[in-house]
Design a protein around this motif. Structure first.
Motif, short mmCIF file in Angstrom:
data_model
loop_
_atom_site.label_atom_id
_atom_site.label_comp_id
_atom_site.label_asym_id
_atom_site.label_seq_id
_atom_site.Cartn_x
_atom_site.Cartn_y
_atom_site.Cartn_z
N CYS A 189 14.79 -33.37 8.46
CA CYS A 189 15.13 -34.75 8.10
C CYS A 189 14.21 -35.33 7.02
O CYS A 189 12.98 -35.29 7.14
CB CYS A 189 15.09 -35.65 9.33
SG CYS A 189 15.65 -37.33 9.00
N HIS A 190 14.81 -35.87 5.96
CA HIS A 190 14.11 -36.65 4.95
C HIS A 190 14.40 -38.11 5.30
O HIS A 190 15.50 -38.61 5.03
CB HIS A 190 14.62 -36.32 3.56
CG HIS A 190 14.37 -34.90 3.13
ND1 HIS A 190 14.85 -33.81 3.82
CD2 HIS A 190 13.68 -34.40 2.07
CE1 HIS A 190 14.48 -32.71 3.21
NE2 HIS A 190 13.77 -33.03 2.15
N TRP A 191 13.45 -38.78 5.90
CA TRP A 191 13.71 -40.12 6.45
C TRP A 191 12.98 -41.19 5.65
O TRP A 191 11.81 -41.05 5.31
CB TRP A 191 13.24 -40.18 7.91
CG TRP A 191 13.85 -41.32 8.69
CD1 TRP A 191 14.95 -41.29 9.49
CD2 TRP A 191 13.36 -42.67 8.74
NE1 TRP A 191 15.20 -42.54 10.02
CE2 TRP A 191 14.24 -43.40 9.58
CE3 TRP A 191 12.28 -43.33 8.16
CZ2 TRP A 191 14.06 -44.76 9.85
CZ3 TRP A 191 12.11 -44.69 8.42
CH2 TRP A 191 12.99 -45.38 9.26
N GLY A 192 13.68 -42.29 5.38
CA GLY A 192 13.07 -43.43 4.69
C GLY A 192 13.98 -43.96 3.61
O GLY A 192 14.94 -43.32 3.17
N ARG A 193 13.66 -45.15 3.16
CA ARG A 193 14.50 -45.79 2.14
C ARG A 193 14.52 -45.00 0.85
O ARG A 193 15.53 -44.99 0.14
CB ARG A 193 13.98 -47.21 1.90
CG ARG A 193 14.31 -48.17 3.05
CD ARG A 193 13.65 -49.51 2.87
NE ARG A 193 14.09 -50.46 3.89
CZ ARG A 193 13.41 -51.53 4.26
NH1 ARG A 193 12.24 -51.80 3.68
NH2 ARG A 193 13.87 -52.35 5.18
N ARG A 194 13.42 -44.33 0.53
CA ARG A 194 13.40 -43.57 -0.73
C ARG A 194 14.33 -42.36 -0.68
O ARG A 194 14.71 -41.83 -1.72
CB ARG A 194 11.98 -43.14 -1.09
CG ARG A 194 11.37 -42.06 -0.22
CD ARG A 194 9.88 -41.90 -0.56
NE ARG A 194 9.23 -40.85 0.18
CZ ARG A 194 8.98 -39.64 -0.31
NH1 ARG A 194 9.37 -39.33 -1.53
NH2 ARG A 194 8.36 -38.75 0.42
N PHE A 195 14.70 -41.94 0.53
CA PHE A 195 15.67 -40.86 0.69
C PHE A 195 17.07 -41.40 0.99
O PHE A 195 18.02 -40.62 1.12
CB PHE A 195 15.25 -39.93 1.83
CG PHE A 195 13.94 -39.22 1.60
CD1 PHE A 195 13.79 -38.36 0.52
CD2 PHE A 195 12.87 -39.43 2.44
CE1 PHE A 195 12.58 -37.71 0.30
CE2 PHE A 195 11.66 -38.78 2.24
CZ PHE A 195 11.51 -37.92 1.16
N GLY A 196 17.20 -42.72 1.13
CA GLY A 196 18.49 -43.32 1.45
C GLY A 196 18.96 -43.02 2.85
O GLY A 196 20.16 -43.00 3.12
N TYR A 197 17.99 -42.81 3.76
CA TYR A 197 18.37 -42.45 5.14
C TYR A 197 17.40 -43.09 6.11
O TYR A 197 16.20 -42.76 6.13
CB TYR A 197 18.35 -40.93 5.32
CG TYR A 197 18.93 -40.46 6.64
CD1 TYR A 197 20.31 -40.35 6.82
CD2 TYR A 197 18.10 -40.12 7.70
CE1 TYR A 197 20.85 -39.92 8.02
CE2 TYR A 197 18.62 -39.69 8.91
CZ TYR A 197 20.00 -39.59 9.07
OH TYR A 197 20.53 -39.17 10.26
N THR A 198 17.91 -44.03 6.92
CA THR A 198 17.08 -44.71 7.93
C THR A 198 17.79 -44.76 9.27
O THR A 198 17.75 -45.76 9.98
CB THR A 198 16.72 -46.13 7.48
OG1 THR A 198 17.92 -46.85 7.17
CG2 THR A 198 15.81 -46.12 6.26
N GLU A 199 18.48 -43.66 9.61
CA GLU A 199 19.18 -43.58 10.89
C GLU A 199 18.26 -42.95 11.94
O GLU A 199 17.22 -42.38 11.64
CB GLU A 199 20.46 -42.74 10.74
CG GLU A 199 21.30 -43.09 9.53
CD GLU A 199 21.79 -44.51 9.51
OE1 GLU A 199 21.86 -45.13 10.59
OE2 GLU A 199 22.09 -45.02 8.42
N TYR A 200 18.71 -43.03 13.19
CA TYR A 200 17.91 -42.44 14.25
C TYR A 200 18.76 -42.21 15.49
O TYR A 200 19.84 -42.79 15.66
CB TYR A 200 16.71 -43.32 14.59
CG TYR A 200 17.02 -44.43 15.55
CD1 TYR A 200 16.59 -44.36 16.88
CD2 TYR A 200 17.77 -45.52 15.15
CE1 TYR A 200 16.90 -45.37 17.77
CE2 TYR A 200 18.08 -46.53 16.04
CZ TYR A 200 17.64 -46.46 17.35
OH TYR A 200 17.95 -47.46 18.23
N VAL A 201 18.27 -41.38 16.39
CA VAL A 201 18.90 -41.14 17.69
C VAL A 201 18.12 -41.94 18.72
O VAL A 201 16.93 -41.72 18.90
CB VAL A 201 18.89 -39.65 18.05
CG1 VAL A 201 19.49 -39.43 19.43
CG2 VAL A 201 19.66 -38.84 17.02
#
Length: 314
Positions: A189-201
């Motif tokens: 997972c590349h997580w964070g706003r700079r990766f355009g991904y801020t989802e989670y389980v």
């Protein structure tokens, strides 16, 4: 003889031969002392400060004694192309620990199929992923006093399911050959706003159905929820079903950069078994280690996850 220079040495890892050899030896010494026999591997491709231990775990279980060549499948980071895969046109890759030869005969065989093309020299030199694995590959062979096998780097970008199936058909005879190793290059997972991904389980129960929502809604540490998300991917890969893998990626959107190479190998495993091949375990992928580049605690943070794994074939 066209040699690809070690373009990321001195920045992503040490360019000094003695320093690098010592660092890698120390990382191997800390890796689990498992039986060495895998010829299907998965490891990350970041700087060694972040993922060196995961790479050591990956190559520590490699069956290098019987390896004559290594197919290395990874995702393109700088160029986009669709419905074909690309091979390196260099004769060897340089590393601070020595050169690694490419298998031109196999490349020429694959290039008879229009699905395979050469990548440009510029794209090859800019791309980091193949280079990051090679010092560990070389060090492992040196430790076992074995010659370094030839490699076949395969870069993957846009890939429809139809093209994926055709690529798998082309690679299956090589996959079934016990002299060949297959390596997947993938971070998780590349997580964070700079990766355009801020989802989670949000919790382990929902993990099983891959549910997720906005990270701001939870009191559980975000880095732990990212781990849940990644470990759900690891469970799915362990099931050995490319359809389940496709469904997981579609459902969660997890930014696993090597998701397409993983899918290619899962389909190879399915067809390998359909043609009479066997796995040594009920699970396809087995996992050795997991880590993150940082512990995310807020939406302003970011991280990349890394895992080490392998498949044992009979």
């Amino acid at each position: 003889m066209l040699i690809r220079e070690a373009t990321h040495a001195g920045s992503w890892y040490s360019s000094d031969r003695a320093t690098l050899a010592s660092q890698i030896s120390a990382l191997f010494a800390r890796a689990p002392a498992l039986k060495k026999g895998a010829r299907v591997l998965l490891g990350p491709h970041a700087g060694y400060t972040y993922c060196g231990q995961r790479l050591a775990e990956t190559y520590n279980v490699w069956d290098c004694k019987s390896a004559e060549r290594v197919f290395i499948l990874g995702p393109s980071h700088h160029v986009y192309f669709r419905d074909h895969v690309q091979l390196s046109s260099f004769s060897s890759y340089d590393t601070p620990l020595g050169k690694v030869p490419l298998d031109f005969e196999i490349a020429e065989e694959l290039l008879q199929d229009a699905l395979f093309e050469y990548m440009s020299e510029e794209a090859d030199e800019e791309e980091h992923l193949f280079e990051m694995h090679l010092p560990f590959l070389v060090a492992r062979c040196h430790a076992e006093k074995r010659p370094v096998p030839k490699i076949i780097p395969i870069m993957i970008s846009g890939l429809s399911k139809k093209t994926r199936s055709a690529v798998v058909d082309a690679l299956l005879p090589y996959f079934a050959d016990e002299a060949n190793t297959f390596v997947i290059l993938s971070d998780f997972c590349h997580w964070g706003r700079r990766f355009g991904y801020t989802e989670y389980v949000p919790d382990m129960e929902l993990l099983l159905i891959c549910a997720y929502k906005n990270a701001a809604d939870t009191k559980t540490p975000i880095f732990r929820l990212i781990e849940y998300l990644d470990r759900s991917a690891m469970l799915v890969a362990g099931a050995g079903s490319v359809a389940k893998w496709d469904s997981y990626i579609e459902t969660t959107g997890n930014t696993i950069c090597g998701q397409k190479p993983v899918a290619v190998v899962l389909l190879l495993l399915e067809r390998f078994r359909a043609s009479g091949g066997e796995l040594a375990s009920d699970e396809a992928f087995q996992w050795l280690g997991y880590s993150q580049s940082s512990k995310v605690s807020s939406l302003s943070d970011s991280s990349v996850s890394y895992a080490s794994g392998y498949v044992l074939l009979k």
